[in-house]
Design a protein around this motif. Structure first.
Motif, PDB file in Angstrom:
ATOM      1  N   ASN A 307       5.691   9.223 -11.640  1.00  0.00           N
ATOM      2  CA  ASN A 307       4.345   8.875 -11.186  1.00  0.00           C
ATOM      3  C   ASN A 307       3.741   7.998 -12.265  1.00  0.00           C
ATOM      4  O   ASN A 307       4.247   7.940 -13.396  1.00  0.00           O
ATOM      5  N   PRO A 308       2.651   7.279 -11.941  1.00  0.00           N
ATOM      6  CA  PRO A 308       2.170   6.265 -12.891  1.00  0.00           C
ATOM      7  C   PRO A 308       1.185   6.768 -13.940  1.00  0.00           C
ATOM      8  O   PRO A 308       0.634   5.956 -14.684  1.00  0.00           O
ATOM      9  N   TYR A 309       0.960   8.087 -14.016  1.00  0.00           N
ATOM     10  CA  TYR A 309      -0.075   8.586 -14.930  1.00  0.00           C
ATOM     11  C   TYR A 309       0.554   8.882 -16.287  1.00  0.00           C
ATOM     12  O   TYR A 309       1.552   9.606 -16.370  1.00  0.00           O
ATOM     13  N   ILE A 310      -0.018   8.297 -17.319  1.00  0.00           N
ATOM     14  CA  ILE A 310       0.671   8.216 -18.611  1.00  0.00           C
ATOM     15  C   ILE A 310       0.208   9.307 -19.575  1.00  0.00           C
ATOM     16  O   ILE A 310      -0.983   9.428 -19.888  1.00  0.00           O
ATOM     17  N   SER A 311       1.186  10.060 -20.034  1.00  0.00           N
ATOM     18  CA  SER A 311       0.939  11.177 -20.954  1.00  0.00           C
ATOM     19  C   SER A 311       0.622  10.646 -22.351  1.00  0.00           C
ATOM     20  O   SER A 311       1.101   9.583 -22.758  1.00  0.00           O
ATOM     21  N   LYS A 312      -0.139  11.445 -23.101  1.00  0.00           N
ATOM     22  CA  LYS A 312      -0.432  10.999 -24.473  1.00  0.00           C
ATOM     23  C   LYS A 312       0.831  11.043 -25.340  1.00  0.00           C
ATOM     24  O   LYS A 312       0.869  10.481 -26.424  1.00  0.00           O
ATOM     25  N   ASP A 313       1.890  11.682 -24.841  1.00  0.00           N
ATOM     26  CA  ASP A 313       3.147  11.690 -25.586  1.00  0.00           C
ATOM     27  C   ASP A 313       4.074  10.538 -25.196  1.00  0.00           C
ATOM     28  O   ASP A 313       5.210  10.462 -25.650  1.00  0.00           O
ATOM     29  N   SER A 314       3.574   9.665 -24.353  1.00  0.00           N
ATOM     30  CA  SER A 314       4.408   8.524 -23.957  1.00  0.00           C
ATOM     31  C   SER A 314       4.400   7.468 -25.059  1.00  0.00           C
ATOM     32  O   SER A 314       3.349   7.236 -25.688  1.00  0.00           O
ATOM     33  N   PRO A 315       5.528   6.789 -25.254  1.00  0.00           N
ATOM     34  CA  PRO A 315       5.544   5.738 -26.285  1.00  0.00           C
ATOM     35  C   PRO A 315       4.566   4.589 -25.991  1.00  0.00           C
ATOM     36  O   PRO A 315       4.253   3.818 -26.892  1.00  0.00           O
ATOM     37  N   ILE A 316       4.086   4.487 -24.747  1.00  0.00           N
ATOM     38  CA  ILE A 316       3.169   3.367 -24.472  1.00  0.00           C
ATOM     39  C   ILE A 316       1.702   3.817 -24.399  1.00  0.00           C
ATOM     40  O   ILE A 316       0.820   3.016 -24.100  1.00  0.00           O
ATOM     41  N   PHE A 317       1.475   5.101 -24.661  1.00  0.00           N
ATOM     42  CA  PHE A 317       0.098   5.614 -24.492  1.00  0.00           C
ATOM     43  C   PHE A 317      -0.933   4.803 -25.281  1.00  0.00           C
ATOM     44  O   PHE A 317      -1.931   4.332 -24.749  1.00  0.00           O
ATOM     45  N   LYS A 318      -0.643   4.625 -26.556  1.00  0.00           N
ATOM     46  CA  LYS A 318      -1.635   3.965 -27.444  1.00  0.00           C
ATOM     47  C   LYS A 318      -1.888   2.532 -27.010  1.00  0.00           C
ATOM     48  O   LYS A 318      -3.023   2.079 -26.921  1.00  0.00           O
ATOM     49  N   ALA A 319      -0.802   1.829 -26.748  1.00  0.00           N
ATOM     50  CA  ALA A 319      -0.937   0.413 -26.376  1.00  0.00           C
ATOM     51  C   ALA A 319      -1.695   0.269 -25.059  1.00  0.00           C
ATOM     52  O   ALA A 319      -2.455  -0.674 -24.854  1.00  0.00           O
ATOM     53  N   MET A 320      -1.488   1.247 -24.164  1.00  0.00           N
ATOM     54  CA  MET A 320      -2.093   1.148 -22.832  1.00  0.00           C
ATOM     55  C   MET A 320      -3.567   1.556 -22.834  1.00  0.00           C
ATOM     56  O   MET A 320      -4.347   1.056 -22.015  1.00  0.00           O
ATOM     57  N   LEU A 321      -3.940   2.436 -23.759  1.00  0.00           N
ATOM     58  CA  LEU A 321      -5.280   3.036 -23.726  1.00  0.00           C
ATOM     59  C   LEU A 321      -6.434   2.042 -23.466  1.00  0.00           C
ATOM     60  O   LEU A 321      -7.293   2.301 -22.615  1.00  0.00           O
ATOM     61  N   PRO A 322      -6.471   0.891 -24.152  1.00  0.00           N
ATOM     62  CA  PRO A 322      -7.597  -0.034 -23.898  1.00  0.00           C
ATOM     63  C   PRO A 322      -7.644  -0.565 -22.466  1.00  0.00           C
ATOM     64  O   PRO A 322      -8.672  -1.095 -22.042  1.00  0.00           O
ATOM     65  N   TYR A 323      -6.543  -0.439 -21.749  1.00  0.00           N
ATOM     66  CA  TYR A 323      -6.490  -0.996 -20.385  1.00  0.00           C
ATOM     67  C   TYR A 323      -6.539   0.098 -19.323  1.00  0.00           C
ATOM     68  O   TYR A 323      -6.000  -0.061 -18.234  1.00  0.00           O
ATOM     69  N   THR A 324      -7.113   1.251 -19.661  1.00  0.00           N
ATOM     70  CA  THR A 324      -7.110   2.352 -18.697  1.00  0.00           C
ATOM     71  C   THR A 324      -8.513   2.642 -18.170  1.00  0.00           C
ATOM     72  O   THR A 324      -9.516   2.269 -18.787  1.00  0.00           O
ATOM     73  N   GLY A 325      -8.551   3.336 -17.037  1.00  0.00           N
ATOM     74  CA  GLY A 325      -9.813   3.653 -16.367  1.00  0.00           C
ATOM     75  C   GLY A 325     -10.537   4.810 -17.027  1.00  0.00           C
ATOM     76  O   GLY A 325     -10.023   5.450 -17.955  1.00  0.00           O
ATOM     77  N   SER A 326     -11.732   5.095 -16.516  1.00  0.00           N
ATOM     78  CA  SER A 326     -12.600   6.116 -17.121  1.00  0.00           C
ATOM     79  C   SER A 326     -12.096   7.536 -16.869  1.00  0.00           C
ATOM     80  O   SER A 326     -12.483   8.466 -17.548  1.00  0.00           O
ATOM     81  N   HIS A 327     -11.245   7.734 -15.856  1.00  0.00           N
ATOM     82  CA  HIS A 327     -10.840   9.082 -15.475  1.00  0.00           C
ATOM     83  C   HIS A 327      -9.329   9.284 -15.686  1.00  0.00           C
ATOM     84  O   HIS A 327      -8.576   8.331 -15.723  1.00  0.00           O
ATOM     85  N   THR A 328      -8.955  10.551 -15.771  1.00  0.00           N
ATOM     86  CA  THR A 328      -7.531  10.856 -15.947  1.00  0.00           C
ATOM     87  C   THR A 328      -6.982  11.504 -14.672  1.00  0.00           C
ATOM     88  O   THR A 328      -7.739  11.963 -13.822  1.00  0.00           O
ATOM     89  N   VAL A 329      -5.662  11.527 -14.540  1.00  0.00           N
ATOM     90  CA  VAL A 329      -5.004  12.269 -13.459  1.00  0.00           C
ATOM     91  C   VAL A 329      -4.025  13.230 -14.132  1.00  0.00           C
ATOM     92  O   VAL A 329      -3.117  12.781 -14.841  1.00  0.00           O
ATOM     93  N   TRP A 330      -4.234  14.500 -13.933  1.00  0.00           N
ATOM     94  CA  TRP A 330      -3.466  15.562 -14.600  1.00  0.00           C
ATOM     95  C   TRP A 330      -3.449  15.367 -16.124  1.00  0.00           C
ATOM     96  O   TRP A 330      -2.443  15.627 -16.790  1.00  0.00           O
ATOM     97  N   GLY A 331      -4.521  14.813 -16.632  1.00  0.00           N
ATOM     98  CA  GLY A 331      -4.597  14.607 -18.080  1.00  0.00           C
ATOM     99  C   GLY A 331      -3.949  13.313 -18.539  1.00  0.00           C
ATOM    100  O   GLY A 331      -3.965  12.995 -19.731  1.00  0.00           O
ATOM    101  N   GLY A 332      -3.376  12.558 -17.621  1.00  0.00           N
ATOM    102  CA  GLY A 332      -2.751  11.281 -17.988  1.00  0.00           C
ATOM    103  C   GLY A 332      -3.723  10.141 -17.742  1.00  0.00           C
ATOM    104  O   GLY A 332      -4.609  10.242 -16.886  1.00  0.00           O
ATOM    105  N   VAL A 333      -3.542   9.064 -18.500  1.00  0.00           N
ATOM    106  CA  VAL A 333      -4.445   7.929 -18.300  1.00  0.00           C
ATOM    107  C   VAL A 333      -3.950   7.056 -17.142  1.00  0.00           C
ATOM    108  O   VAL A 333      -2.760   7.037 -16.815  1.00  0.00           O
ATOM    109  N   VAL A 334      -4.904   6.346 -16.536  1.00  0.00           N
ATOM    110  CA  VAL A 334      -4.602   5.516 -15.372  1.00  0.00           C
ATOM    111  C   VAL A 334      -4.703   4.047 -15.784  1.00  0.00           C
ATOM    112  O   VAL A 334      -5.803   3.551 -16.071  1.00  0.00           O
ATOM    113  N   ALA A 335      -3.578   3.393 -15.848  1.00  0.00           N
ATOM    114  CA  ALA A 335      -3.577   1.989 -16.277  1.00  0.00           C
ATOM    115  C   ALA A 335      -4.275   1.124 -15.234  1.00  0.00           C
ATOM    116  O   ALA A 335      -4.085   1.323 -14.030  1.00  0.00           O
ATOM    117  N   ASP A 336      -5.069   0.185 -15.695  1.00  0.00           N
ATOM    118  CA  ASP A 336      -5.689  -0.779 -14.778  1.00  0.00           C
ATOM    119  C   ASP A 336      -4.659  -1.896 -14.555  1.00  0.00           C
ATOM    120  O   ASP A 336      -4.607  -2.881 -15.301  1.00  0.00           O
TER     121      ASP A 336
END
Ligand code: GAL
Length: 719
Positions: A307-336
Motif C-alpha cells: 500500500n502507498p502509506y509510508i512508515s517512519k521506518d522506511s528508507p524514504i520516509f525522511k526524503a518524502m516528508l516535505p511532500y506529504t499531506g496533513s493526515h496519516t493513514v495507519w500512522g504512515g505519511v501520504v505522499a502528494d
C-alpha cells in the motif's frame, strides 16, 4: 438622494459580483479534437483533471482509421452553466434510450434511473457511485459516449430529474385515483453537478456504443497490452510467507502439473506493512536477488503487494516528508504524488530495491478507501490540490508512475490495483476487491468493459467444492486468472473432488492464450475491451426478457432498467459468449444474440437469437461461439511462451459461415511493438461449392515477430 445613490451602488456591485461568478453557457460550442471526439470547456476548469493526471497520449492514428462521424447529439440539447462555484450540466435522453457505464458498478448494468455520487472508494455493496473506478463516462445505446474530465466528486442524476421546461415533461397524475402514478416520473435528461467552477467535457461518436467506447479507450492512449505471462495463471501466497515457502509453493505447482506464470507476495515481504517500509524483510527474504533468480529459472515472475502509506521506518520516509499531506493513514505519511519530486522518491525506492533485481509488477492496495481509514476531505496537500482531487486520482497516479518505471526499462508489467479512474485504459492494471460476491463479480466484469478498466473476479476461499469450481471456471474467462490465498492459503487443488476439473480449466486458460493475447492487442490498437457486456454485441436484443412483464417498458425506463438488463453473461473477445453458473444453480437461461451460436466444447449448434436453457453439469461453464468463430489456441502448457520460443497453434473453427480472424504476435514482453515490431496474420476459413470448409493462415511479414510453430486445424461443427 445620497441614500438612493448608495442603494444603486450596492445593487450594481451585487449584480457585478453575481455576473463574475456565474457564467451562463447554455449551449456549449464543440471542437473536434480527434476523429469522432469533441471537446468543450465550461467555465474555468481545475488545473488537475483526470486526463492530465493519467497523462493520456491519444492514439490519433488509430482514431483516424475509424469512420468519420458527425457530432452525435443535437448541440442545442446539451446545456452547461457555472453557478456559485459549481458547474451544472445537462445531456438529453430519448424515450427507449438506455445508458451504461459510470464506472465499476457491481449490481446493475443499465444506469438510467440512477443517482450516483462518483467517488473513489472500496465498493460497499450498493451501486451509489462509490466504487474502485467511478469513471465519469457513460455510453448510450444510441451510439455515443460522454466523458466529464473532472477529478471531483460528481453527482449524477442519470435520468431522474424533471425540468419545468422539459419538452418531454410527464403529465402529472392523481395518485388518489390513477394506478399509473409513479414516484419516479419520466425524465428526459442526464444532469450532472461538478463541484468546481468549470470542467472539460468530451463527446465520443459511435455509430455504435462499442465504437464510442473504442474512441474513448483510444483517446486515453489505447487499452493496455499485458506481457504474455500476465495472461497465464497466478497464485497469491499467504501473508508472512518466506522466500523458501514461496519456492516450495512453485515446486508444488510444477509437481502437480498446474500452470503457474506468476506468484504474488502479500504483506510480509516488507519489513513493516500498514504502513509500509517498501523495503525487504531481512529475515523472511534474506537474499532477494537470488530468490528472484531462482523463481525466474522456474519460469515464475513475481508480483509484490504494497500500500502507498509510508512508515517512519522506511528508507524514504525522511526524503518524502516535505511532500506529504496533513493526515496519516495507519500512522504512515501520504505522499502528494501530484508533485514530481514525490514521484521520483517513490520510484527510486521501487526501482532500486525491487524492479532492478527482477520484480515483475505490483499489487497496489488501499488507494481506494474506506473513508474510515483514508485521509479525510479536510486534509491539506503541499501541491495545493484538494484532498478530494487526491482521492479521485491516487490510483491513477500510482498506476501511471509504476507503468512509466517499467516502460523506461522496456519491460512490460501486469499488476493489480484497487483504484482507477477516467483516462486509465492504457495502464496494465486489473482491479480487485474484498467484496467477494460471485454474482456481483460477474456484473463488475461486464461493467468494466464500459469504463476502460479491467476487473478480476479473483478466487479466495470457498465453502464448498461446487462454489470453488464455479468461481475457478469464471476467473479463467477474465483479465487475470488468479487465486488470492493471502488469508486462507487455498491452492488450486484445495478441493480434491474437483481438482481434475480445476486443472482442466487452468489448462484451458493456457490454451486460450493466443486468442486472449490477440483480444488484448485489439484493446490496445483498436480500443475494443476484451471483456464486455451483451449490450455491446451486435444482434443482441434484451427484449427477449420483456416476456417477464407486460407493462409498457419504454414509458417506464426504471422498470425497464431492472427487467431488461443482462448481468450474468458476457463476451470474452470477438467470438466467445460466457454464461457462468453460481452455487446452487444446475441450469440457467442464456440469451443468444441473433445469428447461429455453437457449443464451445462440442461444436454443436446451440441456438439463434433466442433464449435457451442449459444444464451443463458441474464440470462445465457454458461457453458459446458465434457462427464463423475462429479460436486460435496453443497446446496445454505450464507457462506462457517466453521471448523467442515458438509454439504450435490449433485453430478451432465453429459453424458454417466463412470466417476470418486477425492473429496478433510480438515478442510478448517488451515495448518494441510500439516501434512496429509486431505482426498480424490473417486466418481465413472459406467454403467451396460443395460447402467443404478449408482454412488458411498468412505468414508473418519479413523481419516481424514470428512465434508460430506447427499449425493444425479443428473444424468443430461438422456433424
Ligand atoms: C486487502 C486486499 C487483499 C490482501 C490483503 C492483505 O486489502 O484486498 O487482497 O492483499 O489486503 O492484507
Amino acid at each position: 438622494m445620497e441614500l438612493k445613490k448608495q442603494l444603486l451602488l450596492i445593487c450594481y456591485s451585487f449584480i457585478l459580483s453575481i455576473l463574475s461568478q456565474n457564467i451562463s453557457a447554455q449551449n456549449p460550442s464543440w471542437m473536434e479534437v480527434a476523429p469522432g471526439v469533441w471537446k468543450t470547456v465550461v467555465g474555468i476548469p481545475d488545473k488537475l483533471d483526470l486526463f492530465n493526471t493519467a497523462g493520456i497520449n491519444p492514439s490519433l492514428e488509430a482514431l483516424s482509421k475509424m469512420k468519420a462521424e458527425i457530432f452525435p447529439l443535437n448541440e442545442n440539447d446539451i446545456a452547461a452553466e457555472v453557478l456559485n462555484g459549481e458547474t451544472h450540466l445537462k445531456f438529453p435522453l430519448l424515450k427507449n434510450e438506455q445508458i451504461f457505464g459510470f464506472g465499476l458498478n457491481f449490481k446493475t448494468v443499465h444506469q438510467r434511473g440512477k443517482i450516483l455520487q462518483l467517488h473513489v472508494d472500496h465498493y460497499g455493496g450498493t451501486d451509489n457511485g462509490r466504487t474502485h473506478a467511478p469513471v465519469p463516462f457513460y455510453v448510450s445505446d444510441r451510439g455515443y459516449g460522454v466523458f466529464i474530465n473532472s477529478a471531483r466528486y460528481l453527482t449524477v442524476y442519470a435520468g431522474t430529474a424533471v425540468r419545468k421546461d422539459s419538452p418531454e415533461a410527464p403529465e402529472p397524475l392523481d395518485r388518489n385515483t390513477d394506478k399509473n402514478w409513479s414516484s419516479q416520473p419520466y425524465s428526459d435528461a442526464v444532469e450532472i453537478k461538478v463541484p468546481a467552477a468549470g470542467t472539460e467535457i468530451y463527446i465520443f461518436a459511435g455509430p455504435t456504443a462499442l465504437d464510442a467506447i473504442r474512441r474513448y479507450n483510444l483517446y486515453s492512449g489505447g487499452g493496455c497490452l499485458p506481457p504474455r505471462w500476465g495472461l497465464g495463471f497466478t497464485q497469491r501466497v499467504p501473508t508472512l510467507y518466506t522466500s523458501d515457502q514461496v519456492i516450495l509453493e512453485a515446486k508444488m505447482f510444477a509437481e502437480k502439473g498446474f500452470p503457474l506464470d506468476f506468484i504474488g507476495l502479500e504483506p510480509g515481504w516488507q519489513s513493516k506493512s500498514y504502513p509500509c517500509t517498501l523495503e525487504w524483510d531481512k529475515t523472511r527474504y534474506p537474499d532477494p536477488p537470488t530468490f528472484i533468480k531462482t523463481m525466474m529459472e522456474m519460469g515464475i515472475h513475481l508480483n509484490l503487494w504494497t500500500n502507498p502509506y509510508i512508515s517512519k521506518d522506511s528508507p524514504i520516509f525522511k526524503a518524502m516528508l516535505p511532500y506529504t499531506g496533513s493526515h496519516t493513514v495507519w500512522g504512515g505519511v501520504v505522499a502528494d504524488l501530484t508533485i514530481p519530486e514525490a514521484q521520483k522518491i517513490l520510484l527510486a525506492q521501487l526501482g532500486n530495491s525491487q524492479v532492478k533485481i527482477g520484480i515483475s509488477g505490483y499489487k497496489i492496495d488501499e488507494c481506494d478507501g474506506y473513508d474510515r481509514w483514508l485521509w479525510p476531505d479536510v486534509a491539506i496537500f503541499p501541491s495545493g490540490n484538494s484532498a478530494e482531487q487526491l482521492r479521485q486520482t491516487y490510483g491513477l497516479l500510482l498506476q501511471k508512475i509504476t507503468t512509466e518505471l517499467y516502460h523506461q526499462k522496456n519491460i512490460r508489467t501486469y499488476g493489480l490495483v484497487r483504484a482507477s479512474n477516467g483516462g486509465g485504459s492504457s495502464f496494465p492494471y486489473v482491479i480487485y476487491n474484498d467484496y467477494y460476491s460471485h454474482e456481483d463479480f460477474i456484473t463488475a466484469l461486464i461493467n468494466s468493459g464500459f469504463s476502460g478498466v479491467l476487473w478480476t473476479p479473483e478466487v479466495r476461499g470457498s465453502k464448498t467444492s461446487e462454489e470453488w469450481l464455479r468461481r475457478m471456471q469464471t476467473v479463467i474467462f477474465s483479465p487475470m486468472a488468479m487465486i488470492n490465498a493471502w488469508s486462507d492459503g487455498t491452492k488450486p487443488w484445495s478441493f480434491p473432488d474437483v481438482e481434475k476439473e480445476v486443472k482442466e480449466y487452468a489448462m484451458l486458460r493456457m490454451q486460450l492464450m493466443p486468442y486472449l493475447y490477440t483480444e488484448f492487442a485489439k484493446y490496445h490498437f483498436e480500443g475494443t475491451p476484451p471483456f464486455r457486456g451483451m449490450n455491446l454485441e451486435e444482434g443482441f436484443d434484451s427484449k427477449t426478457k420483456m416476456e417477464l412483464k407486460n407493462e409498457n417498458l419504454s414509458d417506464n425506463p426504471y422498470a425497464e432498467a431492472v427487467l431488461k438488463e443482462i448481468k450474468d453473461q458476457y463476451m470474452t473477445g470477438e467470438y466467445l459468449l460466457v454464461a457462468p453458473l453460481f452455487t446452487g444453480q444446475s441450469s440457467r437461461k442464456v440469451v443468444l444474440p441473433k445469428g447461429r451460436w455453437y457449443d464451445f466444447y462440442t461444436g454443436k449448434f446451440a441456438g439463434d437469437g433466442e433464449v435457451i436453457k442449459v444444464t451443463p453439469g458441474l464440470s462445465k461453464i457454458p461457453v458459446f461461439v458465434k457462427d464463423g468463430g475462429i479460436i486460435p489456441m496453443m497446446m496445454p502448457a505450464l507457462h506462457a511462451p517466453s521471448v523467442g520460443v515458438k509454439f504450435d497453434l490449433e485453430i478451432r473453427y465453429y459453424g458454417s459461415k466463412e470466417g476470418n480472424y486477425k492473429l496478433y504476435d510480438d515478442d510478448g514482453e517488451t515495448f518494441d511493438y510500439e516501434k512496429g515490431m509486431f505482426s498480424w496474420r490473417e486466418i481465413k476459413v472459406i467454403s467451396d461449392k460443395k460447402g467443404k470448409l478449408s482454412g488458411t493462415i498468412t505468414k508473418a511479414e519479413k523481419g516481424k515477430p514470428d512465434n508460430l510453430g506447427v499449425v493444425t486445424w479443428k473444424f468443430m461443427s461438422i456433424e
